[in-house]
Design a protein around this motif. Sequence first.
Motif, short mmCIF file in Angstrom:
data_model
loop_
_atom_site.label_atom_id
_atom_site.label_comp_id
_atom_site.label_asym_id
_atom_site.label_seq_id
_atom_site.Cartn_x
_atom_site.Cartn_y
_atom_site.Cartn_z
N ALA A 218 73.73 71.18 1.91
CA ALA A 218 73.75 69.86 1.26
C ALA A 218 73.75 70.00 -0.26
CB ALA A 218 72.55 69.04 1.73
N LEU A 219 72.94 70.92 -0.77
CA LEU A 219 72.88 71.11 -2.22
C LEU A 219 74.19 71.66 -2.77
CD1 LEU A 219 69.26 72.58 -2.58
CD2 LEU A 219 70.04 70.27 -3.19
N VAL A 220 74.73 72.68 -2.10
CA VAL A 220 75.97 73.30 -2.58
C VAL A 220 77.13 72.31 -2.48
CG1 VAL A 220 77.65 75.13 -2.14
CG2 VAL A 220 75.21 75.63 -2.03
N MET A 221 77.19 71.58 -1.39
CA MET A 221 78.28 70.64 -1.20
C MET A 221 78.21 69.50 -2.21
SD MET A 221 79.33 68.87 2.38
CE MET A 221 80.35 67.40 2.43
N THR A 222 77.01 68.99 -2.47
CA THR A 222 76.84 67.94 -3.46
C THR A 222 77.25 68.43 -4.84
OG1 THR A 222 75.03 66.95 -2.19
CG2 THR A 222 75.19 66.34 -4.52
N ALA A 223 76.81 69.63 -5.18
CA ALA A 223 77.18 70.20 -6.48
C ALA A 223 78.68 70.42 -6.58
CB ALA A 223 76.44 71.51 -6.70
N ALA A 224 79.29 70.90 -5.50
CA ALA A 224 80.73 71.18 -5.51
C ALA A 224 81.53 69.91 -5.74
CB ALA A 224 81.14 71.84 -4.20
N ILE A 225 81.18 68.84 -5.04
CA ILE A 225 81.92 67.59 -5.20
C ILE A 225 81.68 66.99 -6.57
CG2 ILE A 225 82.15 65.23 -4.33
CD1 ILE A 225 81.58 66.31 -1.53
N ALA A 226 80.43 67.03 -7.03
CA ALA A 226 80.11 66.48 -8.35
C ALA A 226 80.85 67.23 -9.45
CB ALA A 226 78.60 66.54 -8.59
N LEU A 227 80.87 68.55 -9.37
CA LEU A 227 81.58 69.34 -10.38
C LEU A 227 83.09 69.10 -10.31
CD1 LEU A 227 79.65 72.73 -10.10
CD2 LEU A 227 79.50 71.06 -11.96
N ARG A 237 87.53 72.81 -11.58
CA ARG A 237 88.03 73.94 -10.80
C ARG A 237 86.87 74.75 -10.21
NH1 ARG A 237 91.12 75.68 -14.31
NH2 ARG A 237 93.09 74.83 -13.54
N THR A 238 85.82 74.92 -10.96
CA THR A 238 84.65 75.63 -10.45
C THR A 238 84.06 74.92 -9.24
OG1 THR A 238 84.11 76.49 -12.65
CG2 THR A 238 82.33 76.45 -11.02
N GLY A 239 83.91 73.59 -9.34
CA GLY A 239 83.39 72.83 -8.21
C GLY A 239 84.29 72.91 -7.00
N ALA A 240 85.60 72.82 -7.22
CA ALA A 240 86.54 72.90 -6.11
C ALA A 240 86.44 74.25 -5.39
CB ALA A 240 87.96 72.67 -6.61
N LEU A 241 86.36 75.33 -6.16
CA LEU A 241 86.28 76.65 -5.56
C LEU A 241 84.94 76.87 -4.86
CD1 LEU A 241 87.98 78.82 -8.33
CD2 LEU A 241 88.97 77.83 -6.26
N LEU A 242 83.88 76.30 -5.41
CA LEU A 242 82.57 76.40 -4.76
C LEU A 242 82.59 75.72 -3.39
CD1 LEU A 242 79.55 77.18 -4.93
CD2 LEU A 242 79.15 74.96 -6.05
N GLY A 243 83.20 74.53 -3.32
CA GLY A 243 83.31 73.85 -2.04
C GLY A 243 84.16 74.62 -1.06
#
Length: 461
Positions: A218-227, A237-243
């Motif tokens: 949940a934390l990683v996914m929230t951060a990925a979408i927010a970024l 791009r960082t958020g997209a790659l994290l997701g």
Amino acid sequence: MVPDPSPGSDGPGGPVPPAIGAERLGWLDALRGIAAIVVALHHGCYNYLPQFRHEILQWLDPGSVGVLLFFLVSGYIIPASLERTGSLRRFWISRLFRIYPLLIAVLTATLLLGVTGLSPLRQGLGESSEPLGAVLAHLTMMQDLLAVPSALNVLWTLSYEMVFYLLVVALFALGRLDRHSAGIATALAVAALGLGAVLPTAVLSSRLGVTTVAVTTALVMTAAIALACSSRAWIARTGALLGGALAVVLVLANARIEAWEGLALLGVMFAGTAIHRAERGQISARAAAVAVAAVLTAAIGGGLWNLTVYAPGQTEAVLKRSWVIGIAVTALLFAAGMALRHRRTPRRLTRLGMISFSVYLVHPVLLTISDLTIGRPRTDAPLLLVPYLLAVLIVSHLTYRCVEAPLQRLGRRLARRTAPVRPPVLPAAGRGEDGKDTSGPSEREKPGSPPGGDRATRITR
């Protein structure tokens, strides 16, 4: 599956003939509507036509047909939705406002039926030994990849839809989405056959605990979408790659189903993308055909090699036969839709496609209420199937009008106010080899729908 952009939404970055529009792509709405009704009738047969259902499953599992058809449609149109505006922020706002309002509404109804004692709660919603993990798993829609049973038997498909979203966004950020879909589909097919049978299931949740993995996800996914929604290109791009990395890890190491099946399902979606690319002239028809053939081979071969009996009364031969025939029927239905795509789609079918997400999510709740009121007949009672189907259509129309449509309009307004049409997320996306913008004209969006079904075979258990 989750709601897809309407066929009225224009497609990917590529040469778009001026005649392309909602009328030409209405066949996708028709396919979604057909898939939704097939899934609703398939589940209705559990209650009202148990003997007929048993006979049908000797040859064909309608639930798997509905699921695979929805995934093909999603793969065909979802990347087009992203490339139409080139904005990750608009994409995620649109997705969240399309999915969550109705999802939360039906989960609330299910929870109320459980806490009032009218219906037993499924473990995935309220009787889990790790309730925090169960709740977070459902809020991220990743429960099928977090070892959490779905609160409604149809929700498992949303997990793979969300994985597809995360992967599509990551590929878009890398500039690998427009012309690489056929290669991605083929790679997924090869991985399904080569690695799927040896990769573990739910290994992270079993070793670290469901709650730990769910909270982390949940934390990683929230951060990925927010970024990814940032206006700064490198942050987005960082958020997209994290997701995308999160999606890969969960599919390979923590899926509830065997990895071959999850990889094959993703391959089906990217095969739909490859078909769309070939139709628009972005890739060769030969490349798309190779990708489709590879995915069909992986799905059929994986099923024949890995499917085993897991319920009383089943035989392995029947299970594998229904799986193979289901794949063939899905391919034929999609091919028929494409063959008729230049013809006007009947209005009733496009309307059915519009409310298909409601049909998908609402019908299990109505079946629960049916169990509480009239119960289940011991023999086939086809007359009960008629009022059930009418109730599904009427309630789905109401939930679309009262829940889906208003929140989707709000999401579109919010997206227009907060996100530019083409932010500097990925300059290369939606451009041809010469660097020129090849995106087609945008068209009016209409709501869509997700895949659905439980799994009477491996895919519909």
